[in-house]
Motif scaffolding. Sequence first.
Motif, mmCIF file in Angstrom:
data_model
loop_
_atom_site.group_PDB
_atom_site.id
_atom_site.type_symbol
_atom_site.label_atom_id
_atom_site.label_comp_id
_atom_site.label_asym_id
_atom_site.label_seq_id
_atom_site.Cartn_x
_atom_site.Cartn_y
_atom_site.Cartn_z
ATOM 1 N N GLU A 197 0.822 -1.213 0.000
ATOM 2 C CA GLU A 197 0.000 0.000 0.000
ATOM 3 C C GLU A 197 0.856 1.263 0.000
ATOM 4 N N THR A 199 -1.720 3.567 -3.560
ATOM 5 C CA THR A 199 -3.105 3.114 -3.470
ATOM 6 C C THR A 199 -3.889 3.636 -4.670
ATOM 7 N N ALA A 200 -5.129 3.223 -4.770
ATOM 8 C CA ALA A 200 -5.964 3.653 -5.895
ATOM 9 C C ALA A 200 -6.123 5.169 -5.925
ATOM 10 N N ASP A 201 -6.031 5.819 -4.770
ATOM 11 C CA ASP A 201 -6.186 7.277 -4.710
ATOM 12 C C ASP A 201 -4.981 8.023 -5.279
ATOM 13 N N ASP A 202 -3.893 7.313 -5.547
ATOM 14 C CA ASP A 202 -2.682 7.954 -6.061
ATOM 15 C C ASP A 202 -2.690 8.100 -7.578
ATOM 16 N N VAL A 219 -4.579 9.323 -11.287
ATOM 17 C CA VAL A 219 -5.531 10.241 -11.903
ATOM 18 C C VAL A 219 -5.853 9.731 -13.302
ATOM 19 N N HIS A 220 -7.079 9.981 -13.747
ATOM 20 C CA HIS A 220 -7.534 9.523 -15.056
ATOM 21 C C HIS A 220 -7.861 10.731 -15.925
ATOM 22 N N CYS A 274 -4.494 6.628 -17.626
ATOM 23 C CA CYS A 274 -4.289 6.637 -16.181
ATOM 24 C C CYS A 274 -2.816 6.891 -15.875
ATOM 25 N N SER A 292 -0.342 10.604 -9.720
ATOM 26 C CA SER A 292 -0.343 12.021 -9.377
ATOM 27 C C SER A 292 1.099 12.476 -9.157
ATOM 28 N N ALA A 321 2.497 11.174 -5.883
ATOM 29 C CA ALA A 321 2.719 9.729 -5.956
ATOM 30 C C ALA A 321 3.911 9.405 -6.853
#
Length: 328
Positions: free
Chosen positions: A255, A258-261, A263-264, A269, A272, A275
């Motif tokens: 971790e 994570t998925a929150d790191d 951007v699309h 994809c 960030s 990240a």
Amino acid sequence: MSVLYITTQGAYLRSQAGRYVVTHQDQEITAVPEVAVEGVVLMGNIQVSTHATQALLDAGIPLIYLTRNGRFRGLLQPGYPRNAAVRLAQYEAALDTDFALAVARRLIDAKIQGEIDVLRKWRRNGWLVGDDPVDDLTDLRRTLDDRVVLSDLVGLEAAAARRYFQGLGAALPPPFVWAGRHRRPPTDPVNALLSLTYMMVVGEAISACYAAALDPLIGFLHQLDYGRPSLALDLIEPLRANGCDHLVMRLLQAETLTADDFVHGDNGCRLSEDAMRRYLTHYESFARSARGGRAALRTAVTRLARGLAKAVRDREPLVIDTSMEGPE
């Protein structure tokens, strides 16, 4: 010594009083002693002073240009390859069908072995449960010597890759899922990380080719294609699974990312900016780490390039040492 990565858009790199200084809007971001730097990677819109460029060239340090998303753009390599005989031997070897086929077969053999090794590692770590592709990959590997034309070898490699990626998908931690390999652009976090890591290592391989007096465009497994660094792509094949893919899996399993790191956008994809900085820290650590007498990723790329230079020069079988390791 380490590689200096600069990711802040609009940053400026200069050399001052024996240090490489990075500023943004006249504010200093970081400064490192010149003697502590072995490479510089610029990602995106980064400016470099003439003085810094000269200092890098004088010190024999390569300057690598990547896009903001990590795609290789170019390389400023100090000096030039002095051993022209190696390049001439490479061109002749690439035109020798039997020799080229033998090199391609050896690369695929090492790649499949790397896939087997990393799947076993993921199972030991408890990441891979259920379906196990190792037996199928082992069976495919045994048929390599039966493939006597390049197209058959490429077909076998593709079949092995499909089976291997099923194992990779099964080892991913939630919420990440595997929906197939999507490159241009990557459509999901896993593909984004894989593509980024492959591109980073391709940059390392191109630099290693030049250092070994090889032409990165003339490959054996990857055929000629305008602008494609075919030999660099050849060199990273044995290191994709146990190097690139394992790094990606570690970052997701721990971790660290994570998925929150991610951007699309219209270009797919990507990580960030924050990240990306974390990723580069871990990439550099992984590329430099070595344990138990095994080579780090960066060292493994260099060894492969030197081994191939020797193979084409002496017209001898390519020896691939895949004892490359980072942390479990």
